[in-house]
Scaffold this active site. Structure first.
Site, PDB file in Angstrom:
ATOM      1  N   TYR A   1      -5.723  24.103  -0.600  1.00  0.00           N
ATOM      2  CA  TYR A   1      -5.002  24.012  -2.055  1.00  0.00           C
ATOM      3  C   TYR A   1      -3.630  23.601  -1.926  1.00  0.00           C
ATOM      4  O   TYR A   1      -2.993  22.896  -2.827  1.00  0.00           O
ATOM      5  CB  TYR A   1      -5.301  25.572  -2.601  1.00  0.00           C
ATOM      6  CG  TYR A   1      -4.996  25.578  -4.338  1.00  0.00           C
ATOM      7  CD1 TYR A   1      -3.666  26.394  -4.471  1.00  0.00           C
ATOM      8  CD2 TYR A   1      -5.523  25.140  -5.163  1.00  0.00           C
ATOM      9  CE1 TYR A   1      -3.297  26.652  -5.688  1.00  0.00           C
ATOM     10  CE2 TYR A   1      -5.374  25.275  -6.380  1.00  0.00           C
ATOM     11  CZ  TYR A   1      -4.026  26.035  -6.682  1.00  0.00           C
ATOM     12  OH  TYR A   1      -3.513  26.124  -8.026  1.00  0.00           O
TER      13      TYR A   1
ATOM     14  N   THR B   1       3.652  31.167 -11.669  1.00  0.00           N
ATOM     15  CA  THR B   1       3.384  32.306 -10.671  1.00  0.00           C
ATOM     16  C   THR B   1       1.816  32.818 -11.046  1.00  0.00           C
ATOM     17  O   THR B   1       1.364  32.272 -12.042  1.00  0.00           O
ATOM     18  CB  THR B   1       4.282  33.415 -10.715  1.00  0.00           C
ATOM     19  OG1 THR B   1       4.161  34.197  -9.613  1.00  0.00           O
ATOM     20  CG2 THR B   1       4.261  34.267 -12.044  1.00  0.00           C
TER      21      THR B   1
ATOM     22  N   LYS C   1     -13.940  45.587 -11.967  1.00  0.00           N
ATOM     23  CA  LYS C   1     -14.331  46.494 -10.695  1.00  0.00           C
ATOM     24  C   LYS C   1     -14.044  47.734 -11.447  1.00  0.00           C
ATOM     25  O   LYS C   1     -14.970  48.739 -11.521  1.00  0.00           O
ATOM     26  CB  LYS C   1     -13.384  46.525  -9.662  1.00  0.00           C
ATOM     27  CG  LYS C   1     -13.703  45.408  -8.539  1.00  0.00           C
ATOM     28  CD  LYS C   1     -12.876  45.711  -7.403  1.00  0.00           C
ATOM     29  CE  LYS C   1     -12.895  44.603  -6.171  1.00  0.00           C
ATOM     30  NZ  LYS C   1     -11.981  44.865  -5.240  1.00  0.00           N
TER      31      LYS C   1
ATOM     32  N   TRP D   1      -8.753  45.900  -2.695  1.00  0.00           N
ATOM     33  CA  TRP D   1      -8.780  45.258  -1.293  1.00  0.00           C
ATOM     34  C   TRP D   1      -7.275  45.135  -0.673  1.00  0.00           C
ATOM     35  O   TRP D   1      -6.462  45.256  -1.375  1.00  0.00           O
ATOM     36  CB  TRP D   1      -9.217  43.806  -1.470  1.00  0.00           C
ATOM     37  CG  TRP D   1     -10.944  43.938  -1.743  1.00  0.00           C
ATOM     38  CD1 TRP D   1     -11.825  44.992  -1.212  1.00  0.00           C
ATOM     39  CD2 TRP D   1     -11.831  42.924  -2.326  1.00  0.00           C
ATOM     40  NE1 TRP D   1     -12.845  44.660  -1.917  1.00  0.00           N
ATOM     41  CE2 TRP D   1     -12.893  43.494  -2.601  1.00  0.00           C
ATOM     42  CE3 TRP D   1     -11.515  41.738  -2.870  1.00  0.00           C
ATOM     43  CZ2 TRP D   1     -14.101  42.546  -3.210  1.00  0.00           C
ATOM     44  CZ3 TRP D   1     -12.372  41.060  -3.479  1.00  0.00           C
ATOM     45  CH2 TRP D   1     -13.720  41.455  -3.829  1.00  0.00           C
TER      46      TRP D   1
ATOM     47  N   ARG E   1       3.585  40.553  -6.104  1.00  0.00           N
ATOM     48  CA  ARG E   1       3.358  39.454  -6.993  1.00  0.00           C
ATOM     49  C   ARG E   1       4.072  39.436  -8.370  1.00  0.00           C
ATOM     50  O   ARG E   1       4.374  40.666  -8.709  1.00  0.00           O
ATOM     51  CB  ARG E   1       1.870  39.495  -7.239  1.00  0.00           C
ATOM     52  CG  ARG E   1       0.687  39.172  -5.972  1.00  0.00           C
ATOM     53  CD  ARG E   1       1.214  37.829  -5.384  1.00  0.00           C
ATOM     54  NE  ARG E   1       0.155  37.476  -4.404  1.00  0.00           N
ATOM     55  CZ  ARG E   1       0.214  37.923  -3.073  1.00  0.00           C
ATOM     56  NH1 ARG E   1       1.536  38.435  -2.700  1.00  0.00           N
ATOM     57  NH2 ARG E   1      -0.584  37.602  -2.113  1.00  0.00           N
TER      58      ARG E   1
HETATM   59  O1  GFB Z   1      -4.758  36.966  -6.816  1.00  0.00           O
HETATM   60  P1  GFB Z   1      -4.967  37.001  -5.582  1.00  0.00           P
HETATM   61  O2  GFB Z   1      -6.666  36.915  -5.057  1.00  0.00           O
HETATM   62  O3  GFB Z   1      -4.414  35.606  -4.742  1.00  0.00           O
HETATM   63  O4  GFB Z   1      -4.458  38.205  -5.086  1.00  0.00           O
HETATM   64  P2  GFB Z   1      -2.866  35.625  -4.124  1.00  0.00           P
HETATM   65  C1  GFB Z   1      -4.610  38.679  -3.502  1.00  0.00           C
HETATM   66  C2  GFB Z   1      -4.180  39.962  -3.184  1.00  0.00           C
HETATM   67  O5  GFB Z   1      -4.456  41.086  -4.029  1.00  0.00           O
HETATM   68  C3  GFB Z   1      -4.210  40.595  -1.869  1.00  0.00           C
HETATM   69  C4  GFB Z   1      -5.149  41.979  -3.140  1.00  0.00           C
HETATM   70  O6  GFB Z   1      -3.317  41.218  -1.380  1.00  0.00           O
HETATM   71  C5  GFB Z   1      -5.419  41.258  -1.848  1.00  0.00           C
HETATM   72  O7  GFB Z   1      -5.774  41.833  -0.743  1.00  0.00           O
HETATM   73  N1  GFB Z   1      -6.444  42.444  -3.853  1.00  0.00           N
HETATM   74  C6  GFB Z   1      -6.538  43.895  -3.968  1.00  0.00           C
HETATM   75  C7  GFB Z   1      -7.232  41.759  -4.398  1.00  0.00           C
HETATM   76  N2  GFB Z   1      -7.885  43.988  -4.568  1.00  0.00           N
HETATM   77  C8  GFB Z   1      -8.226  42.702  -4.952  1.00  0.00           C
HETATM   78  C9  GFB Z   1      -9.285  42.118  -5.450  1.00  0.00           C
HETATM   79  O8  GFB Z   1     -10.310  43.021  -6.365  1.00  0.00           O
HETATM   80  N3  GFB Z   1      -9.509  40.741  -5.703  1.00  0.00           N
HETATM   81  C10 GFB Z   1      -8.698  40.031  -5.084  1.00  0.00           C
HETATM   82  N4  GFB Z   1      -8.852  38.636  -5.580  1.00  0.00           N
HETATM   83  N5  GFB Z   1      -7.524  40.439  -4.673  1.00  0.00           N
HETATM   84  C11 GFB Z   1      -3.755  33.195  -4.459  1.00  0.00           C
HETATM   85  C12 GFB Z   1      -3.745  31.956  -3.800  1.00  0.00           C
HETATM   86  O9  GFB Z   1      -3.023  34.115  -3.686  1.00  0.00           O
HETATM   87  O10 GFB Z   1      -2.664  32.966  -5.748  1.00  0.00           O
HETATM   88  C13 GFB Z   1      -4.473  30.620  -4.871  1.00  0.00           C
HETATM   89  O11 GFB Z   1      -4.632  31.930  -2.757  1.00  0.00           O
HETATM   90  C14 GFB Z   1      -3.703  30.741  -6.109  1.00  0.00           C
HETATM   91  O12 GFB Z   1      -4.351  29.534  -4.283  1.00  0.00           O
HETATM   92  C15 GFB Z   1      -3.204  32.104  -6.452  1.00  0.00           C
HETATM   93  O13 GFB Z   1      -2.416  30.213  -6.246  1.00  0.00           O
HETATM   94  C16 GFB Z   1      -2.193  31.923  -7.814  1.00  0.00           C
HETATM   95  O14 GFB Z   1      -1.974  35.684  -5.026  1.00  0.00           O
HETATM   96  O15 GFB Z   1      -2.839  36.272  -2.794  1.00  0.00           O
END
Ligand code: GFB
Length: 266
Positions: A72, A100, A123, A137, A144
């Site tokens: 990506y 962001t 959830k 997770w 963030r």
């Molecule tokens: O939004 P997210 O999936 O993406 O956040 P990123 C991931 C973070 O949240 C990790 C924690 O630290 C996960 O361990 N987390 C905790 C969870 N509970 C959950 C849950 O229930 N679901 C999810 N999804 N995460 C993405 C990029 O990174 O950011 C993409 O991979 C995209 O390319 C996006 O740009 C904006 O912020 O880590």
């Protein structure tokens, strides 16, 4: 093609191929029909993983992205490359914004493929209805910056009408508004008035303020620890812009999801 951390980890090839095809098809079609301006979307997660902070717009190509979403990230970086090429060769004003983490109503609330805030909202909704614990997770420690979709939409309209650089611009809340995943989970628990039985992971025995049935599954990846971005370029253009306070934006999103559960993307 976008997704949360866990979808990116699984499908880096698809994220690369589909987004590179989207980039070229949309940009070249716009060029062929003489479109005056195109505003494309990058993301603050495409910046180099090993970097100094805060990240700013000049750092996009300064090193490899995080391994979790290299497909990506490189595809999105190619939009910036292609925009510069259209400007150099044809004088086109094709530019890009770098939001962001976006969240809000109409998001993708799918627990496996969606982003963290909609995933946690879904959830909590399920934990409340079946009386189970909420599992966050990872360790909850990554940090963030989150931007409310309605604020991003307002800024997008401004970029379309007023921003005339080919150079991308970061659209993010300030560095001071960065929160940990644990704090984000707390905001959702509060907004949805969740109170389950007390189950916490040993990783967080000390100082965990989440005591309503929350577990941390530290077998799941944390992804990038942080990607703190500077919004000083945006502030130079729009010093008066006001972002919706995070807790208010979370509350509005939770309310939207609860009220629209049947038709929400999940
Ligand atoms: O939004 P997210 O999936 O993406 O956040 P990123 C991931 C973070 O949240 C990790 C924690 O630290 C996960 O361990 N987390 C905790 C969870 N509970 C959950 C849950 O229930 N679901 C999810 N999804 N995460 C993405 C990029 O990174 O950011 C993409 O991979 C995209 O390319 C996006 O740009 C904006 O912020 O880590």
């Amino acid at each position: 093609m976008v997704g949360g951390l866990f979808r990116n980890i699984k499908y880096n090839l698809d994220f690369w191929r589909k987004n590179v095809h989207i980039n070229d098809n949309v940009l070249h079609s716009a060029f062929e029909v003489g479109t005056h301006k195109v505003v494309s979307c990058l993301s603050t997660c495409i910046f180099p993983d090993k970097t100094t902070y805060p990240i700013d717009e000049t750092m996009i190509h300064n090193g490899p992205p995080h391994s979790s979403n290299f497909g990506y990230s490189y595809a999105k970086r190619m939009i910036d490359v292609q925009n510069r090429a259209y400007f150099q060769q044809h004088g086109c004003t094709f530019t890009a914004v770098i939001p962001t983490n976006v969240f809000g109503p109409h998001d993708n609330f799918n627990i496996e493929d969606g982003h963290v805030l909609p995933g946690l909202i879904h959830k909590v909704h399920l934990a409340k209805s079946n009386g189970s614990a909420l599992t966050v997770w990872g360790t909850g420690k990554p940090r963030r910056q989150f931007i409310y979709s309605l604020d991003l939409a307002r800024l997008f309209i401004w970029v379309l009408r007023e921003y005339n650089e080919v150079e991308p611009i970061i659209l993010s809340v300030g560095e001071e508004d960065e929160v940990s995943i644990k704090e984000a989970a707390e905001a959702i628990v509060e907004a949805m008035d969740f109170c389950g039985e007390v189950t916490v992971s040993f990783d967080f025995r000390d100082g965990l303020s989440l005591d309503q049935g929350v577990q941390f599954d530290s077998t799941k990846s944390d992804g990038q620890y942080k990607k703190t971005a500077s919004n000083s370029k945006l502030r130079a253009y729009l010093p008066e812009f006001r972002f919706t306070p995070f807790k208010q934006a979370v509350k509005e999103t939770c309310t939207w999801f609860t009220d629209n559960y049947e038709q929400a993307r999940k």
